[in-house]
Scaffold this motif. Structure first.
Motif, mmCIF file in Angstrom:
data_model
loop_
_atom_site.group_PDB
_atom_site.id
_atom_site.type_symbol
_atom_site.label_atom_id
_atom_site.label_comp_id
_atom_site.label_asym_id
_atom_site.label_seq_id
_atom_site.Cartn_x
_atom_site.Cartn_y
_atom_site.Cartn_z
ATOM 1 N N GLU A 236 -46.625 -17.210 8.589
ATOM 2 C CA GLU A 236 -46.490 -16.389 7.362
ATOM 3 C C GLU A 236 -47.228 -15.058 7.846
ATOM 4 O OE1 GLU A 236 -49.677 -17.219 3.745
ATOM 5 O OE2 GLU A 236 -47.621 -18.332 3.761
ATOM 6 N N ARG A 237 -46.392 -14.060 7.283
ATOM 7 C CA ARG A 237 -47.108 -12.467 7.086
ATOM 8 C C ARG A 237 -46.573 -11.513 6.383
ATOM 9 N NH1 ARG A 237 -48.284 -10.409 13.333
ATOM 10 N NH2 ARG A 237 -49.812 -12.036 13.097
ATOM 11 N N GLU A 238 -46.897 -10.664 6.077
ATOM 12 C CA GLU A 238 -46.387 -9.447 5.262
ATOM 13 C C GLU A 238 -45.649 -8.965 6.240
ATOM 14 O OE1 GLU A 238 -48.825 -6.953 2.842
ATOM 15 O OE2 GLU A 238 -50.150 -8.500 2.058
ATOM 16 N N VAL A 239 -44.376 -8.375 5.733
ATOM 17 C CA VAL A 239 -43.236 -7.830 6.491
ATOM 18 C C VAL A 239 -43.824 -6.556 7.049
ATOM 19 C CG1 VAL A 239 -40.956 -6.668 6.589
ATOM 20 C CG2 VAL A 239 -41.335 -9.039 5.460
ATOM 21 N N ARG A 240 -44.559 -5.933 6.506
ATOM 22 C CA ARG A 240 -45.194 -4.322 6.884
ATOM 23 C C ARG A 240 -46.060 -4.722 8.290
ATOM 24 N NH1 ARG A 240 -49.170 -3.241 2.046
ATOM 25 N NH2 ARG A 240 -50.618 -4.820 2.235
ATOM 26 N N ASP A 241 -46.469 -5.972 8.406
ATOM 27 C CA ASP A 241 -47.412 -6.231 9.586
ATOM 28 C C ASP A 241 -46.670 -6.814 10.816
ATOM 29 O OD1 ASP A 241 -49.917 -5.126 8.285
ATOM 30 O OD2 ASP A 241 -49.929 -7.150 7.097
ATOM 31 N N ALA A 242 -45.377 -7.223 10.620
ATOM 32 C CA ALA A 242 -44.542 -7.813 11.368
ATOM 33 C C ALA A 242 -43.733 -6.986 12.224
ATOM 34 C CB ALA A 242 -43.539 -8.718 10.668
ATOM 35 N N SER A 243 -43.044 -7.387 13.372
ATOM 36 C CA SER A 243 -42.168 -6.661 14.278
ATOM 37 C C SER A 243 -40.923 -7.403 14.550
ATOM 38 C CB SER A 243 -42.728 -6.013 15.605
ATOM 39 O OG SER A 243 -43.097 -7.071 16.130
ATOM 40 N N VAL A 244 -39.825 -6.930 14.867
ATOM 41 C CA VAL A 244 -38.759 -7.822 15.434
ATOM 42 C C VAL A 244 -39.154 -8.454 16.576
ATOM 43 C CG1 VAL A 244 -36.404 -7.595 16.418
ATOM 44 C CG2 VAL A 244 -37.177 -6.166 14.224
ATOM 45 N N PRO A 245 -39.649 -8.045 17.818
ATOM 46 C CA PRO A 245 -40.163 -8.943 18.825
ATOM 47 C C PRO A 245 -41.025 -10.140 18.442
ATOM 48 C CG PRO A 245 -40.249 -6.731 19.320
ATOM 49 C CD PRO A 245 -39.922 -6.773 17.948
ATOM 50 N N TRP A 246 -42.004 -9.862 17.481
ATOM 51 C CA TRP A 246 -42.961 -10.875 17.057
ATOM 52 C C TRP A 246 -42.248 -11.796 16.308
ATOM 53 C CZ3 TRP A 246 -43.973 -12.476 12.075
ATOM 54 C CH2 TRP A 246 -45.051 -13.509 11.891
ATOM 55 N N ILE A 247 -41.067 -11.430 15.484
ATOM 56 C CA ILE A 247 -40.414 -12.716 14.618
ATOM 57 C C ILE A 247 -39.714 -13.481 15.588
ATOM 58 C CG2 ILE A 247 -38.362 -12.925 13.160
ATOM 59 C CD1 ILE A 247 -39.454 -10.049 11.686
ATOM 60 N N ILE A 248 -38.976 -12.838 16.607
ATOM 61 C CA ILE A 248 -38.083 -13.523 17.498
ATOM 62 C C ILE A 248 -39.170 -14.657 18.273
ATOM 63 C CG2 ILE A 248 -36.783 -13.614 19.545
ATOM 64 C CD1 ILE A 248 -35.420 -11.110 18.344
ATOM 65 N N GLU A 249 -40.246 -14.073 18.648
ATOM 66 C CA GLU A 249 -41.224 -14.726 19.433
ATOM 67 C C GLU A 249 -41.361 -16.059 18.732
ATOM 68 O OE1 GLU A 249 -45.395 -14.438 21.603
ATOM 69 O OE2 GLU A 249 -44.622 -13.044 20.805
ATOM 70 N N GLN A 250 -41.734 -15.961 17.219
ATOM 71 C CA GLN A 250 -42.181 -16.992 16.527
ATOM 72 C C GLN A 250 -41.274 -18.066 16.381
ATOM 73 O OE1 GLN A 250 -45.520 -17.402 16.141
ATOM 74 N NE2 GLN A 250 -45.752 -15.274 17.269
ATOM 75 N N MET A 251 -39.956 -17.597 16.086
ATOM 76 C CA MET A 251 -38.742 -18.358 16.059
ATOM 77 C C MET A 251 -38.220 -19.323 17.109
ATOM 78 S SD MET A 251 -36.183 -15.811 13.941
ATOM 79 C CE MET A 251 -34.794 -16.821 14.402
ATOM 80 N N VAL A 252 -38.285 -18.860 18.223
ATOM 81 C CA VAL A 252 -37.766 -19.507 19.515
ATOM 82 C C VAL A 252 -38.882 -20.215 20.153
ATOM 83 C CG1 VAL A 252 -35.731 -18.042 19.556
ATOM 84 C CG2 VAL A 252 -37.916 -17.376 20.825
ATOM 85 N N GLY A 253 -40.130 -19.742 20.077
ATOM 86 C CA GLY A 253 -41.386 -20.546 20.741
ATOM 87 C C GLY A 253 -41.148 -20.189 22.345
ATOM 88 N N ASP A 254 -41.309 -21.301 22.968
ATOM 89 C CA ASP A 254 -41.289 -21.445 24.389
ATOM 90 C C ASP A 254 -39.605 -21.562 24.755
ATOM 91 O OD1 ASP A 254 -40.819 -23.848 23.490
ATOM 92 O OD2 ASP A 254 -42.177 -24.812 25.027
ATOM 93 N N LYS A 255 -38.498 -21.551 24.022
ATOM 94 C CA LYS A 255 -37.378 -21.656 23.953
ATOM 95 C C LYS A 255 -36.415 -20.315 24.048
ATOM 96 C CE LYS A 255 -36.822 -24.207 20.398
ATOM 97 N NZ LYS A 255 -36.409 -25.242 19.413
ATOM 98 N N LYS A 256 -36.992 -19.280 24.485
ATOM 99 C CA LYS A 256 -36.568 -18.000 24.495
ATOM 100 C C LYS A 256 -35.217 -18.026 25.247
ATOM 101 C CE LYS A 256 -40.812 -15.646 24.005
ATOM 102 N NZ LYS A 256 -41.720 -14.502 24.457
ATOM 103 N N LYS A 257 -34.260 -17.327 24.605
ATOM 104 C CA LYS A 257 -32.952 -17.347 25.195
ATOM 105 C C LYS A 257 -32.586 -15.924 25.247
ATOM 106 C CE LYS A 257 -31.606 -21.648 23.067
ATOM 107 N NZ LYS A 257 -30.989 -22.073 22.177
#
Length: 516
Positions: A236-257
């Protein structure tokens, strides 16, 4: 708290007040753990964005908070006190309302009755229809929806029905409003209206939980972001401290596609449409003189705003909507006057936009839903028509593997799957008919980044196998990335026919804007 969770928390600073909290909440289904010991926080008077890949557990968590289902274990706290949310009525008494991803309306009723059903206003033992009409009109005006409250719901498009669903939620005394993919069927102008409504609700002290797979939306509207993966809380994080690449990285973990599109080799024309025209009840046109051709191995994307005629074009081609003039030819054979079943048998297949209403039968299993179209065609019947369970089971398992559907048993009900996996079942049902032309109406609507990538790869593989593919999408980047050609529609007409190299965002936006 796990170290990975600590690493994802906000930098040092005071956290906003928590209104809802879950402690070690799990939700188990036969053979599936949808939520696994989840500690989730919802912050008061914030837009709490929840995101994760398909099957991450987002919708399941929302069902628990809305009283649709109950946890298998763990606690839900509201304002710091444990609560039991055993029904939607109990949740609404606590001020929690939900707008589901799939429409939860009654098409045979009018707009006003849909808004107030189960929440009617009575006067002297009778429904105060005059008051409800005035309130319904005010709610619709607030959403900038110019619709008579007495209008039949089934006369509205999906986008307008979605706004009616939102109006129903706003009609209640809501402290926490859950929005599960609220913009998936909305036009860009309607999305702006919704965002204005959300801002107004925040000013009135309403807390929002917002689920979407459109990352640009989340970054624009969100205050606080929480990420689920595989039924677990991740960050969890405030949106102002997040970025799209960070979001995608946390979503897919080591299953990046990653999707690397390669155009397929294109062959002879398989589908030819000339002058297709369908009249609307108001005297206008649903389709106005539509003409194009589609070759084997070609991918055509259709872009247009809500009401442009994309869905009507697919229904006209497949035989689910009457067309007053024009022709549809498949491999040189005229299909005018032929039934949907005949066109399906000849090699046309449609994946509809309304997955819940037109794509699946909720009372049936995953297996039955997937084989439903093929049973009447070439697949699993002997001469005397008994089913061939072994062949059917094998074909279903192969399709599940091909589409990477997350399921432990094909005999489970279709409703046990997440929305994205249900969409894959509908895709599998179309492919089981062994089509030559596949029509995909918003195939990635309401599914996450990972599942979208699976659909993109499937479109590419179908084209490389020689199938002709048409898909509609309201996402510009998606159309430009996938299509060999882009047809732009506005007011039932094709306003542009652009090759992959010609298509730009500016050209598509201009062509999609209706002109008087």
């Amino acid at each position: 708290m796990a170290q990975s969770e600590i690493d994802c928390l906000n930098p040092a600073g005071e956290q906003p007040e928590v209104i809802i909290e879950t402690r070690n909440v799990s939700r188990l289904y036969p053979g599936v753990t949808a939520l696994d010991q989840v500690n989730y926080r919802v912050y008061r008077n914030q837009v709490n964005v929840l995101i994760g890949e398909n099957g991450a557990g987002k919708s399941t968590m929302m069902k628990l908070l809305a009283g649709v289902e109950v946890p298998s274990s763990g606690q839900i706290l509201l304002d710091g006190e444990p609560v039991t949310l055993g029904s939607t009525q109990q949740a609404e008494k606590h001020g929690i309302s939900i707008i589901f991803q799939e429409l939860n309306l009654f098409p045979n009723m009018n707009v006003m009755d849909n808004i107030f059903i189960g929440n009617e206003f009575f006067q002297r033992g009778r429904i105060n229809e005059k008051y409800q009409y005035q309130l319904a009109r005010a709610l619709l005006e607030r959403l900038e929806l110019d619709v008579d409250p007495y209008a039949a719901l089934n006369e509205l498009g999906i986008g307008h029905q979605q706004l009616v669903e939102i109006a129903r939620a706003l009609s209640k005394d809501t402290r926490v409003l859950i929005m599960d993919e609220p913009t998936s069927a909305l036009s860009q102008s309607e999305v702006k209206v919704l965002f204005n409504v959300i801002a107004a609700l925040k000013r009135r002290g309403v807390t929002i939980i917002y689920i979407s797979h459109r990352l640009e939306e989340l970054m624009e509207i969100g205050d606080h972001i929480t990420i689920f993966r595989d039924g677990r809380f991740i960050c969890e994080r405030e949106v102002r401290d997040a970025s799209v690449p960070w979001i995608i990285e946390q979503m897919v973990g080591d299953k990046k596609k990653h999707f690397d599109y390669q155009a397929a080799e294109q062959h002879e024309t398989v589908l030819d449409v000339q002058g297709l025209t369908a009249l609307a009840q108001n005297g206008g046109y649903k389709l106005n003189d539509i003409s194009f051709s589609l070759r084997k191995g070609e991918v055509i994307g259709i872009y247009g705003l809500l009401g442009a005629g994309r869905t009507e074009l697919f229904k006209g081609m497949i035989g689910l909507m009457d067309c007053q003039s024009g022709s549809v030819n498949l491999n040189g054979e005229a299909l005018a006057g032929r039934s949907f079943q005949y066109r399906l048998k000849k090699g046309l297949a449609l994946v509809p936009e309304d997955r819940k209403g037109e794509g699946v039968i909720e009372l049936m299993s995953i297996r039955t839903n997937m084989t439903l179209s093929d049973l009447s065609l070439k697949g699993f019947r002997r001469a005397l028509n008994p089913l061939r369970p072994q062949q059917e089971e094998q074909s279903v398992e192969q399709m599940i593997q091909r589409l990477a559907i997350k399921v432990s048993d094909a005999e489970l009900p279709i409703t046990s799957l997440s929305g994205g996996n249900q969409q894959k079942v509908v895709l599998g049902k179309a492919l089981m008919t062994r089509p030559e032309v596949v029509l995909l109406d918003e195939p990635t609507r309401g599914i996450d980044v990972g599942a979208k990538t699976d659909v993109y790869h499937l479109i590419g593989s179908m084209a490389r196998e020689g199938l002709a593919v048409m898909f509609s999408s309201s996402e510009l980047d998606e159309v430009m990335a996938l299509a060999d050609r882009v047809l732009v529609m506005a007011d039932g007409k094709i306003t542009a026919d652009l090759s992959r190299t010609e298509a730009t965002r500016e050209k598509l936006i201009v062509a999609s804007t209706p002109h008087d």
